[in-house]
Structure formats: C-alpha cells, structure tokens
Design an enzyme around this catalytic site. Sequence first.
Site, PDB file in Angstrom:
ATOM      1  N   CYS A  92      48.339  43.402  48.862  1.00 40.92           N
ATOM      2  CA  CYS A  92      48.805  44.445  47.926  1.00 40.92           C
ATOM      3  C   CYS A  92      47.935  44.315  46.684  1.00 40.92           C
ATOM      4  CB  CYS A  92      50.281  44.272  47.595  1.00 40.92           C
ATOM      5  SG  CYS A  92      51.396  44.531  48.979  1.00 40.92           S
TER       6      CYS A  92
ATOM      7  N   PRO B 298      45.680  46.564  40.893  1.00 42.16           N
ATOM      8  CA  PRO B 298      44.379  47.078  40.448  1.00 42.16           C
ATOM      9  C   PRO B 298      43.194  46.115  40.591  1.00 42.16           C
ATOM     10  CG  PRO B 298      45.614  46.315  38.561  1.00 42.16           C
ATOM     11  CD  PRO B 298      46.511  46.109  39.738  1.00 42.16           C
TER      12      PRO B 298
ATOM     13  N   GLY C  47      43.024  42.526  39.913  1.00 42.96           N
ATOM     14  CA  GLY C  47      42.875  41.322  39.098  1.00 42.96           C
ATOM     15  C   GLY C  47      42.772  40.059  39.928  1.00 42.96           C
ATOM     16  N   LYS C  48      43.692  39.898  40.857  1.00 39.51           N
ATOM     17  CA  LYS C  48      43.673  38.694  41.693  1.00 39.51           C
ATOM     18  C   LYS C  48      42.534  38.760  42.712  1.00 39.51           C
ATOM     19  CE  LYS C  48      48.600  37.643  41.182  1.00 39.51           C
ATOM     20  NZ  LYS C  48      49.017  38.817  40.378  1.00 39.51           N
TER      21      LYS C  48
ATOM     22  N   ASP D 248      45.462  48.257  49.803  1.00 45.66           N
ATOM     23  CA  ASP D 248      46.511  48.905  49.023  1.00 45.66           C
ATOM     24  C   ASP D 248      46.791  50.270  49.649  1.00 45.66           C
ATOM     25  OD1 ASP D 248      47.810  48.165  46.168  1.00 45.66           O
ATOM     26  OD2 ASP D 248      47.761  50.341  46.398  1.00 45.66           O
TER      27      ASP D 248
ATOM     28  N   CYS E  82      56.093  38.753  40.408  1.00 47.49           N
ATOM     29  CA  CYS E  82      56.229  38.546  38.965  1.00 47.49           C
ATOM     30  C   CYS E  82      57.700  38.713  38.587  1.00 47.49           C
ATOM     31  CB  CYS E  82      55.329  39.487  38.163  1.00 47.49           C
ATOM     32  SG  CYS E  82      55.541  41.234  38.530  1.00 47.49           S
TER      33      CYS E  82
END
Length: 501
Positions: free
Chosen positions: A332, A335, A337-338, A356, A453
Amino acid sequence: MKTANFSWALLTFLLNSTKFNLQVGVFFQPLNSLLVISVLMRRHTLRKPNARSLAIESLLLSRKPNSFIEATVHSLQNKYKLPDSERRLLEELSFGVTRRRLTLSYIISNFLKKPIKKLQPTVEFALLTGAYQLLFLSKIPPYAAINETVKSIKEKSPHSAALVNAVLHRIHESIEEKTSDKPPSLLDPQKTILTPNGPTILKIPILPHPSETIKHLTVQFSVTEFFVEKLRSQFSEEQTQEILMSSITPPPFTIRANTLKTSRTELKKSLIKSAIKVEDGKHPSALIIKFPGDITQLRQFQEGLFYVQDESAMMVVDALSLQKGLCILDACAAPGGKTSAIAELLRNTGFLVAVDNDFKRLLAMKENLTRLGAVASLLCADTTLLSKTLNTLFDRVLLDAPCSNSGVLRRRLEARYRITQENLNSLTALQKRLLDGVAPLTKPGGILLYATCSILKDENEKRVEEFLKDHPEFTMGKKRLGLPKTNGHDGFFFSQLVRNN
C-alpha cells in the site's frame, strides 16, 4: 468629448478608492457597457483576499466530499501567490480551526441563542475563525482578530456582520488570561482551555464538568467520545492525557536525508548555509527543521536531497531488516515515503515493487521517486487480490495498512472526527482482507511486516492475533507500539510476521 473625459477621470478616481465596489456600474449607464465591465473586472482582479477570508473559504471548501483541509489550503496559497506571512496565517487559522473545531463550537454556542450548526456555514466558519484567534493566538491583538474577521464576513454575508461582531466581543470579554504559565492541575477545569503554549483561562465556567469525564475530554481535545472511551480502556490516565495533548500540538517538521544523494551531515550543513534552523533527530537519517515558507521551493528539496517524513515511518522501514539485493513488495505504497526509504537502504539493488490502487497517487509517487533517484516498479492494483495478480514471492512484504490514523491526529486533521465504531469496523475488515491478500506472496523464511499509524488494539494486536490463527504458517517476530509524543514522533505500530520454512 468633455463628458467622456469627465467620465474617465471619475472612473480613475473610483478605481483608486478603497470604497469602490461592483455596484458602481449602475451610475454609469450612458457609458459603453464593455468599458464599464472591463473597468470593473480590472478592479476585481486587483483585490487579493486576505488570510482570514481565505481561511473561511478553505473551511467551506473542505466540507465537500473527499476534500481535505491541507490540500485545500495549499491550493489557495498557490492560486493567490500569498506572501509568507499570509501563507502562515492562512495555515494557522485553517488547520487550527479544523483541529479544535469541537472545542470552539462548544464555547461559541454559549454565546448564541441557537445551535451553531443552524447558522449559515459562512457565518459558522467566520465565528470559528475569529474565536480561534481570540482563544489560541496570543500574538494577534483582540481588536485586529475581531475587526478583520467582521470585515471578512461583510464580504460574504453582510447581514451577519453584527452577529459575528457581538459574539466575538463577548468571547473576548470572557477571557481572563492567555498562554498562562500556571500549572493546569491548579486551575478550574471548566475555565481552562489547554493549548500547546499554555492554557487559556476563562472568567466563567464553560467547559463540561470533569465529573463528566468522557464529555469533558471530548470537548477539551476535540475528538469523538468513542475515541476517548477506547483510549481509557487501553491506557492509563496519564498516557491518555499525553496522547490527547499530542493530538492538539502541531508536529515537528521532520525530514529524512536521502542517502542515495547525500548524508545527514552534509544535508544539515547545506540547510544551515541556506539560513534554515536545523537539528538532529533521534533517528540517524532524521533532521528537524524550522522553515516558514514553501518547502518545495527549497533547492535541497528540488534536488531530491530529502523527503518529508516523521521518524516513526523511518523506524517502521528499519523493522524490515533489509539487505542489498532482496526482493521487496510495498503493498500500500502511495505517496511513496517508505518505498523511497526502502530503495535507499537497498541502494537501488534487488527488486522493489510498489503497489497502490489509486492511479493518481501513483503518478504523484512516480514524481517523488524520480526526484529522489529511487528505483521501483509501480503497479496499480487491488492489494486484496494481489496474490492472484503476481506470481512472484518476496523476501520482504510491507503492508502499511489503511487505518484510523489515531496515532497521527496532529497531522491528519480531519481524522479525529472519523474515529467511530462504524468506521473502525470497516477498517478492521479491510485490514484482514489486505493481510490475507499479501500473505501468500511472502517467501518461506521471509517477513511480512504489518504496520499502521494507529494506536488502537482493534487495528493492531487483535489484527495480528487473528491473522496468526488463520495462518499457522506464520509466527510472530518483533513487534512495537509507539505512542505519539508531544515533542517527538507520531504514534505507530508494527509486527513482523515470519513465514516458516
């Protein structure tokens, strides 16, 4: 000829007059209509709305389905090319009102004869914007907060200006002290509004009595009653208070040095040369900066030397235990970052697939990866069906699942109002489907890292326990729950699920 010259002179005078408005056209019927229209249009384009008017507009626009206040504000900032001071004020008002909407509405309702929700939306948001300045912003003089807000509502709803003016004056008169240095524990809870910079003390008791614990915390911290009940069932009173306090405190601005192009030390030196305040974060790739302008205009950003990311996300990627050459799935990903952090740690070796189900978000992700010099294969697909789409097994699978965002409420401003039983049920069902969808793609001996999160057990520990019951081929590895810190990282959870050989 003389009449025409006189008309031109009068129009020029009116153009330079601050009282000129669109109704002036009725006085110039003899003039050519195109002339009048062009003059009026010219005057209209010269008038740039101020931060308070735009704050009301942003709050109105963010009420639309699938609209978010942060994106709305950035769109208005770019549209009107606001100077830095106006950009900052627009963000402070729009984000602050969104973050403390329930608190503000409760207080304002004490000075109204009817519920605030029965007012026109424009009037409601004008009152919220004005009250936020009076109650939370010590650097803005009360007269300026009231007068400028009244001016803004006059432009949008002239007949409501008297009401807004009267209510804001009454709120101002009810304030005894702002940013007090008195310990909250010594203050009357019904007269105390907690803020990151010190409590605002009221002259009269307005907030719910602390004996009504759930209602008091809901109003004080502007969250749902359901969320407060969940926190109290999971955590101690002290932990609950810290979590709620962090949710109303603006987060630190943390960036991750892009080690494909620089090091944290070199990036820090570069930012200092650009007159930017910067300090080391706790994570070895993290820097905390203070920059009031548009971050995307920084040379270091445009050159891909860093990515804006909280330290909690960096710790999640570390839990993948990466090595060069591995085959990785980010399930998933947008945008990105990971995904970009994974590419950095792999040094662009191995095989990295980022998935995604939102094509537009993938396009934005592609731009981020290109800027950072990170290499990944992007795939638009439904992660719940991914095992039927891909025939590859991966050494590491990262499932950063959609969740309630209960650990990042200070960043996901609207999320605080969406934490309900109904939404939680929907999210946990989706999380189960996502886990089931990617489990078959994990190599024997490989790691499926489940992360959120969120800080709620329903989305974390319970989800993992249920997964392990359904998938005996996996065993538990490392897991961690990080609670949000007022002056530190966001809340997060991860659990390593190791597939047996």
